[in-house]
Scaffold this active site. Structure first.
Site, mmCIF file in Angstrom:
data_model
loop_
_atom_site.group_PDB
_atom_site.id
_atom_site.type_symbol
_atom_site.label_atom_id
_atom_site.label_comp_id
_atom_site.label_asym_id
_atom_site.label_seq_id
_atom_site.Cartn_x
_atom_site.Cartn_y
_atom_site.Cartn_z
ATOM 1 N N ASP A 179 1.074 8.740 4.171
ATOM 2 C CA ASP A 179 2.001 8.063 4.471
ATOM 3 C C ASP A 179 3.189 8.998 4.327
ATOM 4 O O ASP A 179 3.015 10.215 4.136
ATOM 5 C CB ASP A 179 2.349 6.787 3.827
ATOM 6 N N GLY A 230 3.311 10.856 -2.276
ATOM 7 C CA GLY A 230 5.006 10.844 -2.336
ATOM 8 C C GLY A 230 5.929 12.026 -2.711
ATOM 9 O O GLY A 230 6.777 12.368 -2.199
ATOM 10 N N GLY A 254 3.037 8.308 -5.642
ATOM 11 C CA GLY A 254 3.946 6.878 -6.108
ATOM 12 C C GLY A 254 3.295 6.348 -7.185
ATOM 13 O O GLY A 254 2.283 6.618 -7.841
ATOM 14 N N GLU A 281 -4.678 10.462 0.155
ATOM 15 C CA GLU A 281 -4.612 8.986 0.271
ATOM 16 C C GLU A 281 -6.083 8.353 0.615
ATOM 17 O O GLU A 281 -6.425 7.255 0.036
ATOM 18 C CB GLU A 281 -3.695 8.230 1.402
#
Length: 355
Positions: free
Chosen positions: A157, A126, A67, A149
């Site tokens: 996520d 992402g 992201g 992450e």
């Protein structure tokens, strides 16, 4: 000079292609890219003339590096230093992006036609969310897949905890806590990908999809993957990562006494103790469905924005690049159950993710 679109959409011989088109940033996702992908996939799902969708990344470096970290850092820095709460976190730009991104991840998992994700080169964060939930996942000899992450004080996520929690022998927990890069062979061994196609054959493979079908193209170009180096270590990983806490996992890795296990212990020990503890809880408390997992990940993501470790981790790794973060906890054993529980508590009315 007019900038090219960040996502290129094309249709040829009934095959629709989504090309992530930000090669300078390894096709990192932003809000506009998620919007275009969502709109395109909805239209193609309803169009009988479209027989398959192929996802690729522009440039030579990879499919997608994750992201938009700059926006996330701005929001995390502001929230973690402003005595903010859940409502403030839910109102920031990153929260809006996550809401749409996670919905896209869920829609990709339910896409009714062949959705062929070409997971070549770097596929992280992402990028995993828009590819590893696909019904047809292609890796190559250049694939470098990771959920990185915890290295920035965040928690996996985009449905990553759904994927990793289901990997046998604690190999998924290993991948989540170390944030290490997986090869294409590793990804297949862990159930994160389906087929191995050499990078040199990708152009011919994609052409064959249009000329024949996805099934025929796979039959012609997919090969047996090399042996997975990570899977070969499953015995000590299964035992070491069965421990109840991150601190105990580190101790068990050190007790193995091999160079690889010692390196793993050092890698985990350097990361945010709180983010690691929340990640371990996320991976151990497996949710029944992807949608339920995404609901929980959204709660955890918002609470991560309020945790100073996230802004500090991005600063150290991406902004200042000194690689020397100052985490909230100096000791992995100092993280309390109450601190971890707070990440998973229901959000106030009206703030929960809806899918």
């Amino acid at each position: 000079m007019v900038d090219e679109p960040s996502v290129l959409c094309a249709v040829d011989a009934g095959v629709a292609t989504l090309t992530l088109n930000r090669p300078k940033s390894i096709n990192a996702l932003d809000q506009s890219m998620v919007d275009v992908m969502d709109e395109s996939l909805r239209a193609w799902a309803a169009d009988d003339a479209i027989t398959a969708v192929v996802l690729v990344g522009a440039g030579e470096r990879g499919l997608c590096a994750g992201g938009d970290i700059v926006t996330i850092h701005r929001d995390a820095s502001a929230l973690s230093s402003a005595n903010a709460g859940d409502a403030d976190a839910a109102a920031c730009a990153s929260a809006a992006f996550w809401r749409d991104e996670y919905r896209l991840n869920a829609d990709i998992a339910k896409f009714p036609k062949p959705y062929v994700a070409i997971m070549d080169g770097i596929v992280m964060g992402g990028g995993v969310g828009i590819s590893a939930h696909a019904n047809t996942r292609i890796v190559t000899d250049r694939t470098r897949l990771a959920m990185p992450e915890v290295g920035i004080g965040f928690v996996p996520d985009v449905g990553g905890t759904h994927l990793l929690a289901r990997v046998p022998d604690n190999l998924g927990i290993y991948a989540g806590l170390t944030a290490g890069q997986l090869s294409g062979a590793d990804a297949i061994a862990l159930g994160l990908a389906d087929h191995f196609v050499p990078a040199a054959d990708l152009d011919a493979f994609r052409q064959a999809i249009g000329e024949t079908s996805v099934t025929d193209a796979i039959a012609k170009y997919a090969q047996e993957p090399p042996a997975s180096k990570l899977a070969a270590q499953r015995d000590w990983i299964r035992d070491a990562f069965a421990a109840d806490t991150v601190a105990e996992i580190i101790d068990r890795c050190r007790a193995v006494g091999t160079e690889e296990a010692d390196k793993t212990a050092a890698t985990i020990a350097a990361k945010s103790p709180l983010a690691l503890a929340v990640t371990l809880r996320s991976l151990r408390d497996e949710m029944p469905t992807l949608e339920e997992t995404l609901h929980r990940e959204y709660r955890v993501s918002l609470r991560s924005m309020l945790n100073p470790d996230m802004a500090e981790g991005i600063r150290a790794q991406v902004i200042d690049k000194d690689r020397n973060p100052s985490w909230r906890h100096a000791d992995h054993a100092a993280v309390t159950a109450a601190e971890v529980d707070a990440f998973f508590a229901p959000l106030p009315a009206g703030l929960e993710l809806t899918i």
